[in-house]
Design an enzyme around this catalytic site. Structure first.
Site, mmCIF file in Angstrom:
data_model
loop_
_atom_site.group_PDB
_atom_site.id
_atom_site.type_symbol
_atom_site.label_atom_id
_atom_site.label_comp_id
_atom_site.label_asym_id
_atom_site.label_seq_id
_atom_site.Cartn_x
_atom_site.Cartn_y
_atom_site.Cartn_z
ATOM 1 N N TRP A 172 18.453 51.505 -125.147
ATOM 2 C CA TRP A 172 17.482 50.416 -125.084
ATOM 3 C C TRP A 172 18.084 49.069 -125.434
ATOM 4 O O TRP A 172 17.815 48.072 -124.766
ATOM 5 C CB TRP A 172 16.235 50.739 -125.904
ATOM 6 C CG TRP A 172 15.453 51.777 -125.192
ATOM 7 C CD1 TRP A 172 15.282 53.081 -125.546
ATOM 8 C CD2 TRP A 172 14.826 51.636 -123.899
ATOM 9 N NE1 TRP A 172 14.568 53.748 -124.585
ATOM 10 C CE2 TRP A 172 14.275 52.886 -123.565
ATOM 11 C CE3 TRP A 172 14.671 50.579 -123.000
ATOM 12 C CZ2 TRP A 172 13.576 53.106 -122.359
ATOM 13 C CZ3 TRP A 172 13.979 50.788 -121.815
ATOM 14 C CH2 TRP A 172 13.445 52.035 -121.498
ATOM 15 N N LYS B 231 4.723 54.376 -127.819
ATOM 16 C CA LYS B 231 5.416 55.363 -128.643
ATOM 17 C C LYS B 231 4.603 55.732 -129.875
ATOM 18 O O LYS B 231 4.379 56.886 -130.152
ATOM 19 C CB LYS B 231 6.781 54.816 -129.087
ATOM 20 C CG LYS B 231 7.742 54.600 -127.932
ATOM 21 C CD LYS B 231 8.287 55.927 -127.461
ATOM 22 C CE LYS B 231 9.213 55.780 -126.274
ATOM 23 N NZ LYS B 231 8.536 55.485 -125.020
ATOM 24 N N ASP C 9 13.563 44.876 -131.383
ATOM 25 C CA ASP C 9 12.794 45.799 -130.556
ATOM 26 C C ASP C 9 12.468 46.997 -131.453
ATOM 27 O O ASP C 9 13.342 47.799 -131.772
ATOM 28 C CB ASP C 9 13.627 46.241 -129.345
ATOM 29 C CG ASP C 9 12.918 47.316 -128.516
ATOM 30 O OD1 ASP C 9 11.821 47.761 -128.914
ATOM 31 O OD2 ASP C 9 13.484 47.726 -127.475
HETATM 32 C C1 LIG Z 1 13.178 51.243 -128.056
HETATM 33 C C2 LIG Z 1 12.570 51.017 -126.706
HETATM 34 N N1 LIG Z 1 12.645 49.790 -126.151
HETATM 35 C C3 LIG Z 1 12.120 49.554 -124.948
HETATM 36 C C4 LIG Z 1 11.498 50.535 -124.223
HETATM 37 C C5 LIG Z 1 10.934 50.202 -122.872
HETATM 38 O O1 LIG Z 1 9.562 50.098 -122.953
HETATM 39 P P1 LIG Z 1 8.638 49.737 -121.687
HETATM 40 O O2 LIG Z 1 8.633 50.941 -120.825
HETATM 41 O O3 LIG Z 1 7.316 49.436 -122.336
HETATM 42 O O4 LIG Z 1 9.219 48.565 -121.004
HETATM 43 C C6 LIG Z 1 11.387 51.831 -124.756
HETATM 44 C C7 LIG Z 1 10.720 52.898 -124.002
HETATM 45 O O5 LIG Z 1 10.895 54.066 -124.218
HETATM 46 C C8 LIG Z 1 11.949 52.076 -126.028
HETATM 47 O O6 LIG Z 1 11.890 53.303 -126.580
#
Ligand SMILES: Cc1ncc(COP(=O)(O)O)c(C=O)c1O
Length: 345
Positions: A88, A180, A156
């Site tokens: 991520w 989540k 994040d």
């Molecule tokens: C730590 C993290 N950041 C970003 C995301 C991406 O999220 P989104 O699908 O809402 O863009 C996720 C999705 O699993 C994640 O676990």
């Protein structure tokens, strides 16, 4: 997993909101009903996370992915530092680099060891526009036990939001896709420090400007109304659980049940995270001796009522996501299952 109480209360409000004869998804986002929901959600969120007045609370669409694109769009000046510890944070950095090139500096990465730990031994430039980190790497199962320090820290926190108290007062911006640990997909919670707004260039479209979104109380256009309502129910539930310090304790207990099963297995299970102090309390990742054993584990666990255990393809093995709603009994059931599976294997 989401708490049954929250699911039930949200389902009820979807059918009939406070006995008014219409559901929360059936009324105007500009009406007094939704405005009340928004006010209460903001105020409960502030209380739970101890958010100071210096920060705004927003409920936006576009997910965490849109956020890691709009953050540099709003706040990049000079250069920004990124720590890359997993899928991520790598996606966030690559996405920003493709738009802003060398202004996006990857100052540390653990990719060489397949992201088996958060990068260590790095130092961010204190004059960087911001430092971006992912506090809990969902795929790789590690976290920053303490969020790093930086005058403009951007986090994040998608996969650990409200799993423990967070030091919001010393952050510039925190974002979390709700899906989540907070509620259904479609809402992203954003907490942003207001003194960053003067950095936003006039060329930033209003719909992506944090200042414009904050001034419109997240209602520049139609916000994800049902998602916000669900989050409100989640905030109420978190309070009934004793708040974030109590949740943190319970999450630590859940995580240690499973980590103990890994560490006590005589090497049958191997944790994928090299540094034990960085092990995630939300996503527990481990390997079995063979692919066949892993497949059998997933199948047998499903028969015993434990699902969604398959690890992410780049890590393999097992990933047990034990978000807030997972009871201690659920973690204990998995730990017991692991022990008997290893014995039989
Ligand atoms: C730590 C993290 N950041 C970003 C995301 C991406 O999220 P989104 O699908 O809402 O863009 C996720 C999705 O699993 C994640 O676990």
């Amino acid at each position: 997993m989401l708490p049954v109480e929250v699911l039930e209360a949200s389902a009820k409000a979807l059918i009939d909101f406070q006995g008014k004869g219409f559901g929360i998804a059936e009324c105007s986002h500009r009406g007094k009903e939704f405005d009340g929901v928004l006010d209460e959600a903001i105020s409960r969120c502030r209380k739970l996370l101890d958010i100071p007045e210096s920060h705004d609370v927003l409920f936006l669409q576009g997910g965490a992915t849109q956020l890691f694109n709009t953050i540099p769009m709003n706040f990049l000046s000079g250069s920004a530092d990124y720590v890359v510890g997993g899928e991520w944070s790598k996606k966030a950095a690559s996405s920003a680099q493709s738009a802003y090139g060398e202004k996006i500096r990857i100052i540390a990465s653990s990719e060489a060891t397949n992201f088996d730990r958060p990068p260590t031994g790095w130092k961010a430039d204190p004059t960087a526009a911001y430092l971006h980190v992912c506090s809990n790497e969902t795929v790789h199962g590690h976290r920053f036990a303490e969020w790093p320090e930086h005058p403009n820290l951007v986090v994040d926190a998608s996969s650990e939001m409200m799993s423990r108290p967070h030091p919001i007062a010393r952050t510039a911006l925190v974002y979390a896709g709700a899906q989540k640990n907070l509620g259904p997909a479609g809402v992203v919670l954003v907490i942003v420090r207001k003194d960053l707004y003067p950095r936003i260039a006039k060329s930033v479209p209003k719909i992506f400007s944090f200042q414009a979104l904050a001034e419109a109380k997240s209602c520049l256009n139609t916000p994800p109304t049902f998602g916000v309502y669900f989050l409100l129910e989640m905030f109420r539930w978190l309070e009934t659980q004793g708040g974030l310090s109590a949740i943190e304790k319970r999450n630590a207990e859940k995580a240690s049940l499973i980590y103990d099963a890994i560490d006590g297995s005589g090497g049958y299970y191997k944790g994928t995270v090299a540094d034990k102090s960085a092990r995630s309390h939300m996503n527990v990742t481990f390997l079995l001796p063979t692919e066949e054993a892993t497949e059998k584990f997933v199948k047998d666990a499903a028969k015993a009522g434990m699902v969604a255990l398959k690890g992410y393809r780049t890590v393999g093995g097992i990933r047990a996501s034990i978000y807030n709603a997972m009871p201690v009994a659920g973690a204990r059931a998995l730990a017991d299952f692991m022990k008997s599976f290893a014995k039989a294997g």
